[in-house]
Design a protein around this motif. Structure first.
Motif, PDB file in Angstrom:
ATOM      1  N   LYS A   1      66.489 -15.179  28.680  1.00 32.10           N
ATOM      2  CA  LYS A   1      66.870 -13.844  29.130  1.00 32.10           C
ATOM      3  C   LYS A   1      65.627 -12.947  29.196  1.00 32.10           C
ATOM      4  CE  LYS A   1      70.224 -10.203  28.230  1.00 32.10           C
ATOM      5  NZ  LYS A   1      71.330  -9.761  27.382  1.00 32.10           N
ATOM      6  N   MET A   2      64.699 -13.167  28.265  1.00 35.77           N
ATOM      7  CA  MET A   2      63.441 -12.406  28.255  1.00 35.77           C
ATOM      8  C   MET A   2      62.455 -12.952  29.285  1.00 35.77           C
ATOM      9  SD  MET A   2      62.551 -11.680  24.266  1.00 35.77           S
ATOM     10  CE  MET A   2      62.612 -13.377  23.746  1.00 35.77           C
ATOM     11  N   ASP A   3      62.467 -14.283  29.466  1.00 29.91           N
ATOM     12  CA  ASP A   3      61.488 -14.929  30.345  1.00 29.91           C
ATOM     13  C   ASP A   3      62.108 -16.191  30.941  1.00 29.91           C
ATOM     14  OD1 ASP A   3      59.327 -16.063  31.619  1.00 29.91           O
ATOM     15  OD2 ASP A   3      58.007 -16.002  29.877  1.00 29.91           O
ATOM     16  N   ASN A   4      62.615 -16.077  32.151  1.00 31.00           N
ATOM     17  CA  ASN A   4      63.293 -17.193  32.806  1.00 31.00           C
ATOM     18  C   ASN A   4      62.365 -18.389  33.046  1.00 31.00           C
ATOM     19  OD1 ASN A   4      65.705 -18.320  33.962  1.00 31.00           O
ATOM     20  ND2 ASN A   4      64.626 -18.188  35.913  1.00 31.00           N
ATOM     21  N   TYR A   5      61.063 -18.169  33.066  1.00 35.61           N
ATOM     22  CA  TYR A   5      60.077 -19.246  33.238  1.00 35.61           C
ATOM     23  C   TYR A   5      60.328 -20.377  32.233  1.00 35.61           C
ATOM     24  CZ  TYR A   5      55.436 -21.437  33.586  1.00 35.61           C
ATOM     25  OH  TYR A   5      54.402 -22.316  33.749  1.00 35.61           O
ATOM     26  N   CYS A   6      60.770 -19.995  31.032  1.00 35.11           N
ATOM     27  CA  CYS A   6      61.003 -20.971  29.960  1.00 35.11           C
ATOM     28  C   CYS A   6      62.106 -21.972  30.316  1.00 35.11           C
ATOM     29  CB  CYS A   6      61.356 -20.249  28.671  1.00 35.11           C
ATOM     30  SG  CYS A   6      60.071 -19.094  28.132  1.00 35.11           S
ATOM     31  N   CYS A   7      63.056 -21.561  31.127  1.00 34.38           N
ATOM     32  CA  CYS A   7      64.153 -22.450  31.511  1.00 34.38           C
ATOM     33  C   CYS A   7      64.017 -22.981  32.930  1.00 34.38           C
ATOM     34  CB  CYS A   7      65.491 -21.729  31.359  1.00 34.38           C
ATOM     35  SG  CYS A   7      65.913 -21.465  29.629  1.00 34.38           S
ATOM     36  N   SER A   8      63.191 -22.344  33.731  1.00 35.02           N
ATOM     37  CA  SER A   8      63.056 -22.792  35.118  1.00 35.02           C
ATOM     38  C   SER A   8      61.803 -23.633  35.354  1.00 35.02           C
ATOM     39  CB  SER A   8      63.027 -21.587  36.069  1.00 35.02           C
ATOM     40  OG  SER A   8      61.866 -20.811  35.827  1.00 35.02           O
ATOM     41  N   THR A   9      60.823 -23.534  34.454  1.00 30.82           N
ATOM     42  CA  THR A   9      59.565 -24.239  34.694  1.00 30.82           C
ATOM     43  C   THR A   9      59.151 -25.101  33.509  1.00 30.82           C
ATOM     44  OG1 THR A   9      58.914 -22.404  36.124  1.00 30.82           O
ATOM     45  CG2 THR A   9      57.184 -23.947  35.488  1.00 30.82           C
ATOM     46  N   VAL A  10      58.811 -24.485  32.388  1.00 35.59           N
ATOM     47  CA  VAL A  10      58.414 -25.253  31.197  1.00 35.59           C
ATOM     48  C   VAL A  10      58.530 -24.374  29.949  1.00 35.59           C
ATOM     49  CG1 VAL A  10      55.939 -24.725  31.350  1.00 35.59           C
ATOM     50  CG2 VAL A  10      56.672 -26.851  30.270  1.00 35.59           C
ATOM     51  N   TRP A  11      58.915 -24.990  28.849  1.00 33.63           N
ATOM     52  CA  TRP A  11      59.002 -24.319  27.551  1.00 33.63           C
ATOM     53  C   TRP A  11      57.607 -24.405  26.924  1.00 33.63           C
ATOM     54  CZ3 TRP A  11      63.385 -21.929  25.716  1.00 33.63           C
ATOM     55  CH2 TRP A  11      63.358 -21.466  24.404  1.00 33.63           C
ATOM     56  N   ASP A  12      56.744 -23.433  27.223  1.00 33.33           N
ATOM     57  CA  ASP A  12      55.350 -23.486  26.803  1.00 33.33           C
ATOM     58  C   ASP A  12      55.121 -22.685  25.514  1.00 33.33           C
ATOM     59  OD1 ASP A  12      55.418 -20.852  27.682  1.00 33.33           O
ATOM     60  OD2 ASP A  12      54.177 -21.215  29.436  1.00 33.33           O
ATOM     61  N   LEU A  13      53.864 -22.457  25.185  1.00 30.54           N
ATOM     62  CA  LEU A  13      53.533 -21.710  23.967  1.00 30.54           C
ATOM     63  C   LEU A  13      54.117 -20.300  23.966  1.00 30.54           C
ATOM     64  CD1 LEU A  13      49.812 -22.691  23.316  1.00 30.54           C
ATOM     65  CD2 LEU A  13      51.711 -22.974  21.739  1.00 30.54           C
ATOM     66  N   TYR A  14      54.171 -19.674  25.137  1.00 31.66           N
ATOM     67  CA  TYR A  14      54.744 -18.328  25.229  1.00 31.66           C
ATOM     68  C   TYR A  14      56.222 -18.353  24.854  1.00 31.66           C
ATOM     69  CZ  TYR A  14      50.455 -17.173  27.710  1.00 31.66           C
ATOM     70  OH  TYR A  14      49.139 -16.994  28.051  1.00 31.66           O
ATOM     71  N   CYS A  15      56.939 -19.371  25.309  1.00 31.24           N
ATOM     72  CA  CYS A  15      58.368 -19.499  25.011  1.00 31.24           C
ATOM     73  C   CYS A  15      58.567 -19.791  23.526  1.00 31.24           C
ATOM     74  CB  CYS A  15      58.981 -20.624  25.851  1.00 31.24           C
ATOM     75  SG  CYS A  15      58.680 -20.430  27.621  1.00 31.24           S
ATOM     76  N   GLN A  16      57.731 -20.666  22.992  1.00 30.33           N
ATOM     77  CA  GLN A  16      57.803 -20.988  21.566  1.00 30.33           C
ATOM     78  C   GLN A  16      57.572 -19.737  20.730  1.00 30.33           C
ATOM     79  OE1 GLN A  16      54.961 -20.923  19.298  1.00 30.33           O
ATOM     80  NE2 GLN A  16      56.277 -21.546  17.622  1.00 30.33           N
ATOM     81  N   GLU A  17      56.621 -18.920  21.144  1.00 26.26           N
ATOM     82  CA  GLU A  17      56.326 -17.686  20.424  1.00 26.26           C
ATOM     83  C   GLU A  17      57.519 -16.720  20.484  1.00 26.26           C
ATOM     84  OE1 GLU A  17      53.055 -14.820  21.669  1.00 26.26           O
ATOM     85  OE2 GLU A  17      52.174 -15.819  19.929  1.00 26.26           O
ATOM     86  N   LYS A  18      58.142 -16.628  21.644  1.00 25.20           N
ATOM     87  CA  LYS A  18      59.329 -15.775  21.785  1.00 25.20           C
ATOM     88  C   LYS A  18      60.471 -16.304  20.920  1.00 25.20           C
ATOM     89  CE  LYS A  18      58.446 -13.948  26.390  1.00 25.20           C
ATOM     90  NZ  LYS A  18      57.351 -14.573  27.066  1.00 25.20           N
ATOM     91  N   ALA A  19      60.644 -17.620  20.911  1.00 28.22           N
ATOM     92  CA  ALA A  19      61.700 -18.223  20.092  1.00 28.22           C
ATOM     93  C   ALA A  19      61.482 -17.910  18.613  1.00 28.22           C
ATOM     94  CB  ALA A  19      61.751 -19.735  20.323  1.00 28.22           C
ATOM     95  N   THR A  20      60.249 -17.981  18.182  1.00 30.51           N
ATOM     96  CA  THR A  20      59.922 -17.690  16.790  1.00 30.51           C
ATOM     97  C   THR A  20      60.276 -16.228  16.446  1.00 30.51           C
ATOM     98  OG1 THR A  20      58.168 -19.342  16.777  1.00 30.51           O
ATOM     99  CG2 THR A  20      58.057 -17.665  15.084  1.00 30.51           C
ATOM    100  N   ALA A  21      60.124 -15.356  17.426  1.00 32.02           N
ATOM    101  CA  ALA A  21      60.396 -13.929  17.201  1.00 32.02           C
ATOM    102  C   ALA A  21      61.892 -13.603  17.212  1.00 32.02           C
ATOM    103  CB  ALA A  21      59.678 -13.093  18.252  1.00 32.02           C
ATOM    104  N   VAL A  22      62.672 -14.293  18.055  1.00 35.57           N
ATOM    105  CA  VAL A  22      64.075 -13.875  18.232  1.00 35.57           C
ATOM    106  C   VAL A  22      65.127 -14.878  17.734  1.00 35.57           C
ATOM    107  CG1 VAL A  22      63.498 -12.408  20.204  1.00 35.57           C
ATOM    108  CG2 VAL A  22      64.297 -14.743  20.606  1.00 35.57           C
ATOM    109  N   CYS A  23      64.750 -16.073  17.425  1.00 32.74           N
ATOM    110  CA  CYS A  23      65.738 -17.086  17.000  1.00 32.74           C
ATOM    111  C   CYS A  23      65.618 -17.335  15.500  1.00 32.74           C
ATOM    112  CB  CYS A  23      65.524 -18.393  17.749  1.00 32.74           C
ATOM    113  SG  CYS A  23      65.600 -18.225  19.547  1.00 32.74           S
ATOM    114  N   ASP A  24      66.730 -17.195  14.802  1.00 30.00           N
ATOM    115  CA  ASP A  24      66.687 -17.387  13.363  1.00 30.00           C
ATOM    116  C   ASP A  24      66.457 -18.841  12.949  1.00 30.00           C
ATOM    117  OD1 ASP A  24      69.147 -18.361  14.079  1.00 30.00           O
ATOM    118  OD2 ASP A  24      70.302 -17.069  12.761  1.00 30.00           O
ATOM    119  N   ILE A  25      66.483 -19.764  13.886  1.00 32.15           N
ATOM    120  CA  ILE A  25      66.247 -21.173  13.569  1.00 32.15           C
ATOM    121  C   ILE A  25      64.764 -21.504  13.482  1.00 32.15           C
ATOM    122  CG2 ILE A  25      68.400 -22.039  14.537  1.00 32.15           C
ATOM    123  CD1 ILE A  25      66.779 -22.826  17.060  1.00 32.15           C
ATOM    124  N   CYS A  26      63.892 -20.614  13.973  1.00 35.34           N
ATOM    125  CA  CYS A  26      62.443 -20.898  13.956  1.00 35.34           C
ATOM    126  C   CYS A  26      61.767 -20.209  12.795  1.00 35.34           C
ATOM    127  CB  CYS A  26      61.805 -20.486  15.278  1.00 35.34           C
ATOM    128  SG  CYS A  26      62.393 -21.477  16.679  1.00 35.34           S
TER     129      CYS A  26
END
Length: 151
Positions: free
Chosen positions: A126-151
């Motif tokens: 929702k924050m960055d569609n690139y993560c689901c349309s292209t590749v789950w890169d370091l930027y996506c991992q960083e966002k996941a760490t910030a917003v997902c309680d599983i990281c």
């Protein structure tokens, strides 16, 4: 990488992907290992203490790029004759693996789009569609760490 050829070609033409020498785009001489929550191949999710890129250890690479995600991304995609891909030797530094157990908490170096924990994937994409349309890169991992309680 299981997307249709036309989509793969379109994705691989992007400069950011080309610069990363994504194996799925057939731009590399050797194929990198597949990313997973436990990292490439057997072994724990940690850096190889013997590894050096030039004179830099994994810890020095991490410290140098602490506030530079693009610099870390570029360094992790470098390859050496002795050990192969930097991210394979500096698993923790390059965030290629995670001790948390979800692939959302690890960057993809094999072209994976999205992650398996759908709630986290939805929040990040929702924050960055690139993560689901292209590749789950370091930027996506960083966002996941910030917003997902599983990281």
């Amino acid at each position: 990488y299981t997307q249709k050829k036309g989509i793969r070609k379109k994705v691989c033409e992007k400069a950011k992907i080309k610069a990363g020498c994504l194996a799925a785009c057939d731009l590399c001489d050797t194929k990198p290992p597949v990313s997973s929550p436990t990292g490439p191949g057997p072994g724990p999710c940690k850096d190889d203490p013997q590894f050096k890129l030039g004179k830099r250890t994994c810890k020095q690479i991490r410290n140098k790029n602490k506030n530079d995600i693009q610099g870390l991304y570029n360094t992790c995609w470098e390859s050496t004759d002795q050990t192969g891909w930097v991210y394979g030797s500096c698993k923790a530094t390059c965030r290629f693996c995670s001790k948390k157990g979800s692939d959302c908490c690890a960057a993809s170096y094999d072209g994976r789009m999205g992650c398996k924990t759908k709630k986290c994937q939805k929040a990040v994409c929702k924050m960055d569609n690139y993560c689901c349309s292209t590749v789950w890169d370091l930027y996506c991992q960083e966002k996941a760490t910030a917003v997902c309680d599983i990281c």
